[in-house]
Design an enzyme around this catalytic site. Sequence first.
Site, PDB file in Angstrom:
ATOM      1  N   ASP A  82     -26.493  -5.034  -5.572  1.00 54.72           N
ATOM      2  CA  ASP A  82     -25.498  -4.810  -6.622  1.00 54.72           C
ATOM      3  C   ASP A  82     -25.440  -5.954  -7.631  1.00 54.72           C
ATOM      4  OD1 ASP A  82     -24.311  -6.701  -4.966  1.00 54.72           O
ATOM      5  OD2 ASP A  82     -22.296  -5.990  -5.424  1.00 54.72           O
TER       6      ASP A  82
ATOM      7  N   ARG B 247     -10.073  -9.458 -10.644  1.00 56.71           N
ATOM      8  CA  ARG B 247     -11.018  -8.593 -11.339  1.00 56.71           C
ATOM      9  C   ARG B 247     -10.269  -7.758 -12.367  1.00 56.71           C
ATOM     10  NH1 ARG B 247     -15.169  -5.394  -7.556  1.00 56.71           N
ATOM     11  NH2 ARG B 247     -15.415  -7.484  -6.700  1.00 56.71           N
TER      12      ARG B 247
ATOM     13  N   ASP C   7     -23.778  -8.726  -8.047  1.00 57.25           N
ATOM     14  CA  ASP C   7     -23.804 -10.129  -7.623  1.00 57.25           C
ATOM     15  C   ASP C   7     -24.621 -10.355  -6.354  1.00 57.25           C
ATOM     16  OD1 ASP C   7     -21.907  -8.670  -6.187  1.00 57.25           O
ATOM     17  OD2 ASP C   7     -20.740 -10.447  -5.717  1.00 57.25           O
TER      18      ASP C   7
ATOM     19  N   LYS D  65     -13.819 -15.461  -8.574  1.00 55.92           N
ATOM     20  CA  LYS D  65     -13.556 -15.525  -7.143  1.00 55.92           C
ATOM     21  C   LYS D  65     -13.609 -16.969  -6.687  1.00 55.92           C
ATOM     22  CE  LYS D  65     -16.344 -13.804  -4.020  1.00 55.92           C
ATOM     23  NZ  LYS D  65     -17.237 -12.945  -3.232  1.00 55.92           N
TER      24      LYS D  65
ATOM     25  N   SER E 289     -19.088  -0.031   2.828  1.00 62.05           N
ATOM     26  CA  SER E 289     -19.316  -0.070   1.386  1.00 62.05           C
ATOM     27  C   SER E 289     -20.596  -0.842   1.057  1.00 62.05           C
ATOM     28  CB  SER E 289     -18.119  -0.726   0.715  1.00 62.05           C
ATOM     29  OG  SER E 289     -17.838  -1.975   1.332  1.00 62.05           O
TER      30      SER E 289
ATOM     31  N   SER F  13     -18.792  -7.930  -9.196  1.00 61.79           N
ATOM     32  CA  SER F  13     -19.614  -7.234  -8.210  1.00 61.79           C
ATOM     33  C   SER F  13     -20.352  -6.024  -8.792  1.00 61.79           C
ATOM     34  CB  SER F  13     -18.736  -6.846  -7.029  1.00 61.79           C
ATOM     35  OG  SER F  13     -19.515  -6.352  -5.973  1.00 61.79           O
ATOM     36  N   HIS F  14     -20.018  -4.849  -8.291  1.00 59.68           N
ATOM     37  CA  HIS F  14     -20.736  -3.627  -8.649  1.00 59.68           C
ATOM     38  C   HIS F  14     -20.113  -2.924  -9.852  1.00 59.68           C
ATOM     39  CE1 HIS F  14     -17.469  -3.134  -5.892  1.00 59.68           C
ATOM     40  NE2 HIS F  14     -17.281  -1.936  -6.394  1.00 59.68           N
TER      41      HIS F  14
ATOM     42  N   ASP G 243     -24.515  -9.079  -3.225  1.00 55.87           N
ATOM     43  CA  ASP G 243     -24.036  -9.090  -1.840  1.00 55.87           C
ATOM     44  C   ASP G 243     -24.119  -7.724  -1.160  1.00 55.87           C
ATOM     45  OD1 ASP G 243     -21.984  -8.044  -3.322  1.00 55.87           O
ATOM     46  OD2 ASP G 243     -20.432  -9.408  -2.583  1.00 55.87           O
ATOM     47  N   ARG G 244     -24.355  -6.663  -1.940  1.00 56.94           N
ATOM     48  CA  ARG G 244     -24.453  -5.341  -1.314  1.00 56.94           C
ATOM     49  C   ARG G 244     -25.910  -4.933  -1.109  1.00 56.94           C
ATOM     50  NH1 ARG G 244     -19.762  -1.223  -3.375  1.00 56.94           N
ATOM     51  NH2 ARG G 244     -18.051  -2.674  -3.048  1.00 56.94           N
TER      52      ARG G 244
ATOM     53  N   THR H  77     -10.398  -4.129   5.247  1.00 55.56           N
ATOM     54  CA  THR H  77     -11.441  -4.115   4.227  1.00 55.56           C
ATOM     55  C   THR H  77     -11.484  -5.444   3.471  1.00 55.56           C
ATOM     56  OG1 THR H  77     -11.236  -1.750   3.962  1.00 55.56           O
ATOM     57  CG2 THR H  77     -12.100  -2.955   2.085  1.00 55.56           C
TER      58      THR H  77
ATOM     59  N   LYS I 241     -21.212 -11.200   2.409  1.00 56.88           N
ATOM     60  CA  LYS I 241     -22.232 -10.222   2.736  1.00 56.88           C
ATOM     61  C   LYS I 241     -23.468 -10.547   1.912  1.00 56.88           C
ATOM     62  CE  LYS I 241     -19.954  -6.811  -0.240  1.00 56.88           C
ATOM     63  NZ  LYS I 241     -18.493  -6.960  -0.260  1.00 56.88           N
TER      64      LYS I 241
HETATM   65  C1  G1P Z   1     -14.524  -2.446  -2.120  1.00 60.43           C
HETATM   66  C2  G1P Z   1     -15.051  -2.031  -0.759  1.00 60.43           C
HETATM   67  C3  G1P Z   1     -14.882  -3.171   0.222  1.00 60.43           C
HETATM   68  C4  G1P Z   1     -15.575  -4.409  -0.314  1.00 60.43           C
HETATM   69  C5  G1P Z   1     -15.089  -4.720  -1.717  1.00 60.43           C
HETATM   70  C6  G1P Z   1     -15.874  -5.867  -2.350  1.00 60.43           C
HETATM   71  O1  G1P Z   1     -13.157  -2.762  -2.030  1.00 60.43           O
HETATM   72  O2  G1P Z   1     -14.408  -0.870  -0.304  1.00 60.43           O
HETATM   73  O3  G1P Z   1     -15.398  -2.797   1.468  1.00 60.43           O
HETATM   74  O4  G1P Z   1     -15.324  -5.515   0.514  1.00 60.43           O
HETATM   75  O5  G1P Z   1     -15.231  -3.580  -2.554  1.00 60.43           O
HETATM   76  O6  G1P Z   1     -17.226  -5.590  -2.456  1.00 60.43           O
HETATM   77  P1  G1P Z   1     -11.990  -1.720  -2.430  1.00 60.43           P
HETATM   78  O7  G1P Z   1     -12.248  -1.299  -3.842  1.00 60.43           O
HETATM   79  O8  G1P Z   1     -12.128  -0.566  -1.496  1.00 60.43           O
HETATM   80  O9  G1P Z   1     -10.714  -2.478  -2.234  1.00 60.43           O
HETATM   81 ZN    ZN Z   2     -20.919  -7.398  -4.884  1.00 59.99          ZN
END
Ligand code: G1P
Ligand code: ZN
Length: 547
Positions: free
Chosen positions: A281, A26, A283, A130, A369, A117-118, A285-286, A348, A380
């Site tokens: 979010d 990313r 993509d 990914k 998260s 993602s977000h 998954d959240r 995580t 997720k």
């Molecule tokens: C963050 C979240 C983690 C999640 C990831 C992808 O990662 O904390 O739980 O799996 O985004 O969505 P981090 O930025 O903390 O490494």
């Molecule tokens: Zn996401």
Amino acid sequence: MVMDMAIQTISTTAFDDQNPGTSGLRKKVKVFQKPNYVENFIQSIFNSVGDVSGKLFILGGDGRFFNKEVIQKILKMAAANKVGHIKVGLNGILSTPAASHLIRKYKAFGGIILSASHNPGGPSGDFGIKYNISNGGPAPEKVTKAIFESSKNITSYKIEDCGDIDIAKLGKTQIGSMVVEVIDPVVDYANLMEELFDFDLIRKAIAGGLTFRFDALNAVTGPYAHEIFEKRLGMKKGTVVNGTPLPDFGGRHPDPNLVHAHDLYELMMSEDGPDLGAASDGDGDRNMIVGWKRFVTPSDSLAILAANAKLVKGYRNGIAGIARSMPTSAAADYVAKKLGLNIYETPTGWKFFGNLLDAGKVTFCGEESFGTGSNHVREKDGLWAILFWLNLLAATGKSVSEIVEQHWQLFGRSYYTRHDYEEVDQTAAKALIEDLRSRLGKLAGTDVAGLTIAKADDFSYHDPIDGSVSEHQGIRIFFEGGGRIVYRLSGTGTAGATVRIYMEHYVADPLKQDDNTQEALAALIVAADELVDLKKKLGRDAPSVIT
Ligand code: G1P
Ligand code: ZN
């Protein structure tokens, strides 16, 4: 032998920063736009994942800026690397959980998901790539490490010299010896949701007055949500807002939390808010779950879904167990203990759940998260969690508040908050963690802000299935009386460093479950600052985001 004269081998120079983080590679769009940056990484994937010739892959992304260009590059490179068949979402769209499902359903060799993602999109926003393996889940560390190693030594990549493929219409075309099949991104996923949840029951509850609002935050779940909520569940038009995916997400962070889904939150706290509000979010998954005048923390949501699994069609026979990421609250642990379920604590990142799900040790997984999911896919799944809550409301006839409060009475309440310090100086952030790490051995028995530290460690995970060890996954400080603080650096940020502080305190007695989270955690919040001189060292007065 098929001679393919159009395959080109292009010389390239390696980059040294193509190391996938918590969830894929990313970076800023501008980094991905550097000549050969995408090509190098994609070739490194094809170089590292085994023999791809003749194999099936799934391809799609969250529709953010640069998605379509990268899809074209991947199609041409896959053909040149002798991939047999690619199923790509119409217009290059696939939500992350939908991609995971397609990999599993069609027994693909793997999948490439384009998403940050977000994180914000647009030309000055972020992009991501990914790789997912054949179980549908994110590549485990041994694969991402191999990709990174390959990326550091790459000298050339292969690409077909051909025009762009039309991905705006369904059907099959051919590049060299590879079939490109443009597929409907929604239908298989929506069918899976119908298998897991009782759509008739939800339809009846809606007809009986249950009200719902879904905010897609201008991101990928829009088309999925229109199909599932408005078409298949018959909810009224307008139930889904911000339902058209935009390349820049309308300038917003497509992150379903109290800060970035603020409009929804305000609506839910207002007098005429609906019974359930939810968001997903970039993509898909959240998930964020908010009842009328009741925010549900993701940690509580996981525990509540697990405790009530038997009320939902797809889990009627019960679940094997629960896995949660280490910084997630222990709410699920209390459920597991009482119901005799397996419980696992992983680092995580969703990739750590894959082995446990594949081995049948757990059925539900979750992260604080805003990530919740089950063994139906290996990611997720935002809409899954939301449909679960709808199914729960329909099956019980209770409100979100009633469900949450009754859960706390039965299992106790884990007060929980996460404070993020975003885009802080990288050197300062690393020094803060290093300094704390160096003091870990001496902390037990000492006091900070009036609290006594019982134990302190640097979390390392021993995967019970493949024996792999992942170290330095977050620093844990346990206090006498049950409080916990976790410090970790984000592995998904693209600018500076992000320090995350997770605070948690468990109260079993329903009469002592006072309602304000930040107040209930006030002592831990002060301790978190004092222990590492947080605000001063990071040069900040307050966290950037509190969830
Ligand atoms: C963050 C979240 C983690 C999640 C990831 C992808 O990662 O904390 O739980 O799996 O985004 O969505 P981090 O930025 O903390 O490494
Ligand atoms: Zn996401």
